[in-house]
Design an enzyme around this catalytic site. Structure first.
Site, mmCIF file in Angstrom:
data_model
loop_
_atom_site.group_PDB
_atom_site.id
_atom_site.type_symbol
_atom_site.label_atom_id
_atom_site.label_comp_id
_atom_site.label_asym_id
_atom_site.label_seq_id
_atom_site.Cartn_x
_atom_site.Cartn_y
_atom_site.Cartn_z
ATOM 1 N N GLU A 24 0.848 -1.187 0.000
ATOM 2 C CA GLU A 24 0.000 0.000 0.000
ATOM 3 C C GLU A 24 0.888 1.242 0.000
ATOM 4 O OE1 GLU A 24 -3.557 -0.127 2.299
ATOM 5 O OE2 GLU A 24 -3.197 1.884 3.073
ATOM 6 N N ALA A 150 -18.914 2.984 5.133
ATOM 7 C CA ALA A 150 -18.288 2.308 3.987
ATOM 8 C C ALA A 150 -19.268 1.320 3.338
ATOM 9 C CB ALA A 150 -17.022 1.590 4.440
HETATM 10 P P1 FAD Z 1 -16.870 1.993 8.355
HETATM 11 O O1 FAD Z 1 -16.856 0.581 7.961
HETATM 12 O O2 FAD Z 1 -17.954 2.845 7.821
HETATM 13 O O3 FAD Z 1 -16.894 2.018 9.955
HETATM 14 C C1 FAD Z 1 -16.737 3.230 10.687
HETATM 15 C C2 FAD Z 1 -17.409 3.075 12.063
HETATM 16 O O4 FAD Z 1 -18.828 2.986 11.880
HETATM 17 C C3 FAD Z 1 -17.013 1.795 12.802
HETATM 18 O O5 FAD Z 1 -16.970 2.105 14.172
HETATM 19 C C4 FAD Z 1 -18.140 0.814 12.506
HETATM 20 O O6 FAD Z 1 -18.342 -0.132 13.556
HETATM 21 C C5 FAD Z 1 -19.344 1.742 12.364
HETATM 22 N N1 FAD Z 1 -20.291 1.277 11.344
HETATM 23 C C6 FAD Z 1 -20.011 0.777 10.118
HETATM 24 N N2 FAD Z 1 -21.145 0.488 9.444
HETATM 25 C C7 FAD Z 1 -22.163 0.829 10.267
HETATM 26 C C8 FAD Z 1 -23.570 0.788 10.137
HETATM 27 N N3 FAD Z 1 -24.152 0.331 9.003
HETATM 28 N N4 FAD Z 1 -24.337 1.225 11.177
HETATM 29 C C9 FAD Z 1 -23.768 1.690 12.323
HETATM 30 N N5 FAD Z 1 -22.421 1.751 12.497
HETATM 31 C C10 FAD Z 1 -21.634 1.345 11.486
HETATM 32 N N6 FAD Z 1 -8.528 6.364 5.359
HETATM 33 C C11 FAD Z 1 -8.400 7.277 4.385
HETATM 34 O O7 FAD Z 1 -8.766 8.457 4.575
HETATM 35 N N7 FAD Z 1 -7.832 6.966 3.167
HETATM 36 C C12 FAD Z 1 -7.417 5.714 2.893
HETATM 37 O O8 FAD Z 1 -6.933 5.450 1.776
HETATM 38 C C13 FAD Z 1 -7.547 4.709 3.905
HETATM 39 N N8 FAD Z 1 -7.137 3.432 3.690
HETATM 40 C C14 FAD Z 1 -7.355 2.469 4.644
HETATM 41 C C15 FAD Z 1 -7.023 1.138 4.375
HETATM 42 C C16 FAD Z 1 -7.272 0.146 5.306
HETATM 43 C C17 FAD Z 1 -6.925 -1.300 4.983
HETATM 44 C C18 FAD Z 1 -7.866 0.466 6.562
HETATM 45 C C19 FAD Z 1 -8.144 -0.604 7.582
HETATM 46 C C20 FAD Z 1 -8.179 1.789 6.847
HETATM 47 C C21 FAD Z 1 -7.943 2.806 5.897
HETATM 48 N N9 FAD Z 1 -8.282 4.141 6.131
HETATM 49 C C22 FAD Z 1 -8.119 5.083 5.147
HETATM 50 C C23 FAD Z 1 -8.783 4.565 7.446
HETATM 51 C C24 FAD Z 1 -10.328 4.533 7.526
HETATM 52 O O9 FAD Z 1 -10.883 5.433 6.607
HETATM 53 C C25 FAD Z 1 -10.716 4.899 8.937
HETATM 54 O O10 FAD Z 1 -10.311 3.902 9.833
HETATM 55 C C26 FAD Z 1 -12.174 5.266 9.172
HETATM 56 O O11 FAD Z 1 -12.303 5.838 10.477
HETATM 57 C C27 FAD Z 1 -13.138 4.080 9.097
HETATM 58 O O12 FAD Z 1 -13.241 3.613 7.827
HETATM 59 P P2 FAD Z 1 -14.066 2.265 7.498
HETATM 60 O O13 FAD Z 1 -14.108 2.145 6.043
HETATM 61 O O14 FAD Z 1 -13.554 1.141 8.283
HETATM 62 O O15 FAD Z 1 -15.516 2.738 8.041
#
Ligand code: FAD
Length: 316
Positions: A24, A150
């Protein structure tokens, strides 16, 4: 070199076989040239990584002073876009690229436009993420007409495909947190939310970095018990400076085991000793994960190649 294949990560994972590394990278700051980018990733290529993920960064607000002393607010992009970086990599190496797409700062229309661009470029893989809140913002807030989670982004990508040609265009990866996402009230709820992402159509999970493999094994067991069946790829980052024992837990809400913390502290200002300690720890983590049969290991390079190259040499 021109690209020979056009493969979805889900197909690569379905093929099984020997575990492979993936990488990455963070897009370069504006001003860096394509050649500089290419040369910075060339050292990884001898280890035949199957794909390179390119992170996505939301625009930030900058305040500029006007001649009358007041300030105007400007939205500024500091880095080259992930789409441009993927294009540059694909034009040079025979490797898949996985641009990250984030909900933060983007309207549904902006995301749809990006999906059209990716399809036009022959990119068949994306990582769907929410992104973090803006500096100074307490909780993540989507822009009007944007996505909150997400999982909503995954649904939107699958909807885009249904409306475009009815076929699967993208293999979608999502993030998982062996030590729980910092906003989730508990690991069980976080994993239930992770399942919403795979139910929405995500093909695989890449985890946040961790330094204690037992956290990853416990996480995968919990995911399987919750009915998540997609591949789960561990994400690793070797420590390289003693300062990171404070900065990484703060930035990523994770634990650094006592033994590693003590060893990094003992290295102190000796940069080479800190580098060696972090690299050795990561090599041991990798070997143990490979013995446990993980399909792949994802490395967060964060602009460094020397330690990752050394780890790849030892483990792949
Ligand atoms: P989500 O899956 O939306 O989760 C966020 C929070 O909401 C969690 O606490 C989850 O439990 C909760 N949640 C999820 N779905 C629901 C629902 N339907 N109802 C209620 N609660 C819910 N950040 C960047 O800015 N750019 C990047 O390129 C980037 N790359 C990353 C790559 C990897 C492999 C990882 C693990 C993280 C990356 N991040 C990046 C960081 C990420 O954007 C943050 O950790 C962010 O705070 C959460 O993203 P997520 O997609 O996991 O969110």
């Amino acid at each position: 070199m021109t690209r020979l294949k056009d493969m979805k990560i889900s197909d690569i994972l379905a093929q099984g076989g020997k575990a492979f590394p993936s990488l990455e990278i963070v897009p370069p700051l504006k001003g860096m040239t394509k050649n500089e980018l290419i040369e910075s990733i060339r050292p990884f290529m001898e280890f035949s990584p199957k794909y390179i993920n390119v992170t996505c960064h939301r625009d930030e607000y900058e305040y500029r002073e006007k001649p009358d002393g007041s300030y105007s607010r400007h939205l500024v992009r500091k880095r080259v876009s992930e789409v441009a970086v993927c294009g540059a990599i694909m034009s040079e190496f025979d490797i898949e690229t996985v641009p990250h797409i984030i909900c933060g700062g983007a309207t549904a229309e902006a995301i749809e436009n990006e999906l059209h661009d990716l399809r036009f470029m022959g990119i068949s893989n994306v990582m769907a993420l929410r992104g973090d809140s803006m500096t100074g913002e307490k909780r993540f807030t989507p822009v009007p007409g944007g996505y909150r989670y997400a999982g909503e982004l995954v649904e939107a990508i699958r909807r885009f495909e249904a409306e475009t040609n009815g076929q699967k265009i993208f293999s979608i990866g999502v993030g998982g947190y062996p030590e729980k996402h910092f906003e989730a009230p508990n690991i069980e709820t976080d994993i239930m939310n992770l399942k919403k992402k795979t139910d929405a159509g995500a093909d695989y999970i890449i985890t946040q970095m961790f330094f204690d493999n037992s956290r990853f094994y416990d996480f995968t067991d919990r995911c399987r018990a919750a009915g998540i069946t997609v591949p789960i790829i561990p994400g690793l980052k070797p420590l390289s400076t003693a300062r990171q024992i404070e900065s990484l837990p703060e930035a990523f809400s994770l634990d650094i085991p006592l033994e590693l913390t003590e060893a990094m502290k003992a290295a102190g200002d000796d940069r080479e000793a800190a580098y060696r300690t972090g690299t050795e720890w990561c090599i041991q983590q990798c070997r143990d994960l490979l013995r446990h049969g993980v399909p792949a290991i994802h490395f967060y390079t964060m602009g460094r190649s020397r330690n990752i190259v050394e780890i790849l040499k030892e483990c792949f």
